[in-house]
Design an enzyme around this catalytic site. Structure first.
Site, PDB file in Angstrom:
ATOM      1  N   ALA A  21       0.831  -1.207   0.000  1.00  0.00           N
ATOM      2  CA  ALA A  21       0.000   0.000   0.000  1.00  0.00           C
ATOM      3  C   ALA A  21       0.863   1.253   0.000  1.00  0.00           C
ATOM      4  O   ALA A  21       2.002   1.224   0.466  1.00  0.00           O
ATOM      5  CB  ALA A  21      -0.899   0.037   1.237  1.00  0.00           C
ATOM      6  N   LYS A  41      -8.819   2.328   1.472  1.00  0.00           N
ATOM      7  CA  LYS A  41      -8.732   1.103   2.279  1.00  0.00           C
ATOM      8  C   LYS A  41     -10.129   0.557   2.610  1.00  0.00           C
ATOM      9  O   LYS A  41     -10.299  -0.637   2.810  1.00  0.00           O
ATOM     10  CB  LYS A  41      -7.955   1.378   3.565  1.00  0.00           C
ATOM     11  CG  LYS A  41      -6.437   1.428   3.368  1.00  0.00           C
ATOM     12  CD  LYS A  41      -5.845   0.033   3.215  1.00  0.00           C
ATOM     13  CE  LYS A  41      -4.337   0.041   3.247  1.00  0.00           C
ATOM     14  NZ  LYS A  41      -3.760  -1.305   3.220  1.00  0.00           N
ATOM     15  N   GLU A  67      -8.041   3.455  10.096  1.00  0.00           N
ATOM     16  CA  GLU A  67      -8.402   4.679   9.361  1.00  0.00           C
ATOM     17  C   GLU A  67      -9.777   4.567   8.709  1.00  0.00           C
ATOM     18  O   GLU A  67     -10.374   5.573   8.353  1.00  0.00           O
ATOM     19  CB  GLU A  67      -7.352   4.991   8.292  1.00  0.00           C
ATOM     20  CG  GLU A  67      -6.108   5.685   8.820  1.00  0.00           C
ATOM     21  CD  GLU A  67      -6.336   7.157   9.200  1.00  0.00           C
ATOM     22  OE1 GLU A  67      -6.894   7.902   8.387  1.00  0.00           O
ATOM     23  OE2 GLU A  67      -5.958   7.525  10.309  1.00  0.00           O
ATOM     24  N   THR A  75      -7.369  -1.254   8.081  1.00  0.00           N
ATOM     25  CA  THR A  75      -6.824  -0.253   8.994  1.00  0.00           C
ATOM     26  C   THR A  75      -7.899   0.459   9.810  1.00  0.00           C
ATOM     27  O   THR A  75      -9.029   0.638   9.340  1.00  0.00           O
ATOM     28  CB  THR A  75      -6.048   0.806   8.184  1.00  0.00           C
ATOM     29  OG1 THR A  75      -5.874   1.981   8.980  1.00  0.00           O
ATOM     30  CG2 THR A  75      -6.778   1.225   6.921  1.00  0.00           C
ATOM     31  N   TYR A 131      -6.602   7.903   1.709  1.00  0.00           N
ATOM     32  CA  TYR A 131      -6.075   6.604   2.165  1.00  0.00           C
ATOM     33  C   TYR A 131      -7.180   5.788   2.844  1.00  0.00           C
ATOM     34  O   TYR A 131      -7.430   4.636   2.479  1.00  0.00           O
ATOM     35  CB  TYR A 131      -4.907   6.828   3.131  1.00  0.00           C
ATOM     36  CG  TYR A 131      -4.451   5.582   3.848  1.00  0.00           C
ATOM     37  CD1 TYR A 131      -3.577   4.681   3.237  1.00  0.00           C
ATOM     38  CD2 TYR A 131      -4.896   5.276   5.146  1.00  0.00           C
ATOM     39  CE1 TYR A 131      -3.163   3.521   3.900  1.00  0.00           C
ATOM     40  CE2 TYR A 131      -4.484   4.136   5.809  1.00  0.00           C
ATOM     41  CZ  TYR A 131      -3.609   3.259   5.187  1.00  0.00           C
ATOM     42  OH  TYR A 131      -3.210   2.118   5.840  1.00  0.00           O
TER      43      TYR A 131
END
Ligand code: NAP
Ligand code: GDD
Length: 351
Positions: free
Chosen positions: A88, A161, A135, A133, A157
């Site tokens: 990534a 993801k 996130e 993640t 990001y």
């Protein structure tokens, strides 16, 4: 007994290196995918890489998840039992600058691997791990975050993801594939990339102590993160693929600290006495209260700089890993203080 074969996309990264060590210790044969770069940067795995012509248990192949034919060929050639997709563009701040590239790698990269698997693995025998993640929770209100929390990513990001999270789940359900997400919260180590907050802070403050840098410039000091140790987190990645049924798991420590807590801890451990102040614009800075090594009293050692603030920020991440504890028998053992101490010691040794 025949060795299990693992294929790691993203082997040259922080997690890739620890996962390789872990899988080799479990007697796996490991294939790793490295990118072509103008300078070879396999430094995180050089200590474990053996000459492929002697008795290899680790082979590296050139590849890139933005190239479907390459991904397809590597999976076809290596015939793995397990695939770990760690590849990534992993820097959240950078994703605002490289939004399209981040999507190509972090979203469509995952789709390319899943599509290759769907076409090649007719018997659905290959297990697939996706590096998801925290996130993806972004600024969702459901703290502490678990597998049932709502998603609200706030960066290119996190959004990229989230696509990968869903497509992994979709392929599992639509095609009965063994495809699992590990939703990992921040994890650091002495091998952490140099532009993430923990490593950046430690490198700079050691340099400042030695007189090689004057000031450390940072962005938001008030966001909070749940920081664990990468070495422990990769073990959870493997455990996720050893379950009978593919499933998604949150991996975290359950405790969080602010960026300022992190900076304060590093300063304290380096015996630097300091005081935080604010300038006219409200930007914070820390001054040294006494001479120590090459630092002079009143020197500005840390300062906020507008250029390091992100267009949008995840304010407060903390994870609930009780499902992983119950089903995987996994729990973190290294606390924040121990993690930072290990990173500082390693940086001083490198220095
Ligand atoms: P990292 O150190 O940045 O490693 C990323 C790896 O992906 C590197 O090997 C990198 O290769 C490779 N890569 C990047 N773009 C690629 C592409 N287009 N094709 C093939 N490989 C590519 O990240 P990490 O900290 O080990 O994290 C591993 C994974 O977990 C990432 O997917 C990250 O997003 C995710 N994650 C990390 C954390 C964390 O706190 N560390 C938390 C949750 C999720 P180069 O070495 O050539 O750059
Ligand atoms: N990198 C960086 N550099 N971050 C800074 C700085 C700086 O100069 N100043 C303040 N920060 C703040 C960021 O705004 C963020 O709130 C926090 O420090 C942590 O930043 P990073 O260490 O870059 O990590 P991250 O939380 O954005 O992302 C990491 O963790 C995610 C899991 O939650 C990465 O490893 C991601 O790949 C991962 O998915």
């Amino acid at each position: 007994m025949k060795k299990k074969i693992a294929l790691i996309f993203g082997i040259t990264g922080q997690d890739g290196s620890y996962l390789t060590e872990f899988l080799l210790s479990k007697n796996y044969f490991v294939y790793g995918v490295k990118r072509r770069t103008s300078l070879i940067h396999t430094t995180r795995i050089d200590h474990i890489y053996q000459d492929r012509h002697s008795k290899p248990n680790l082979i590296l192949k050139y590849g890139d998840v933005t190239d479907f034919s390459n991904v397809f060929k590597i999976i076809n050639d290596t015939k793995p039992n397990e695939i770990y997709n760690l590849a990534a563009q992993s820097n959240v701040g950078v994703s605002f600058e490289l939004a399209e590239y981040t999507a190509q790698t972090d979203s469509i990269g995952t789709l390319r691997i899943l599509e290759a698997l769907r076409i090649l693995d007719k018997k659905k025998k290959i297990k697939f791990y996706q590096a998801s993640t925290s996130e993806i929770f972004g600024n969702s209100p459901d703290k502490p975050y678990n597998e049932k929390s709502r998603f609200a990513p706030v960066s290119p990001y996190g959004t990229a993801k989230l696509y990968s999270y869903w497509i992994t789940k979709n392929y599992r359900e639509a095609y009965s594939m063994y495809a699992a997400n590990g939703i990992l919260f921040n994890h650091e180590s002495p091998r952490r990339g140099e532009n993430f907050i923990s490593r950046k802070t430690i490198i700079a403050l050691v340099k400042i102590l030695k007189g090689k840098q004057k000031t450390l410039y940072l962005g938001n000091l008030h966001s909070k993160r749940d920081w664990g140790h990468a070495k422990e987190f990769v073990e959870a990645q493997w455990k996720i693929l050893q379950q009978k049924k593919a499933d998604d798991f949150v991996i975290a420590t359950g405790k969080n600290y602010s960026v300022k807590d992190l900076v304060n801890l590093v300063l304290k451990k380096l015996n630097i006495k300091f005081l935080w102040k604010k300038d006219k614009k409200g930007l914070e800075y820390a001054v040294a209260l006494s001479n120590v090594e090459k630092i002079k009293k009143s020197q500005v050692i840390v300062k906020q700089d507008q250029s390091y603030f992100r267009p949008n920020e995840v304010h407060d991440l903390v994870g609930d890993y009780s499902k992983a504890k119950k089903k995987l028998g996994w729990k973190p053992n290294i606390n924040f203080d121990q993690l930072i101490t290990e990173m500082i010691q390693s940086e001083i040794k490198n220095y």
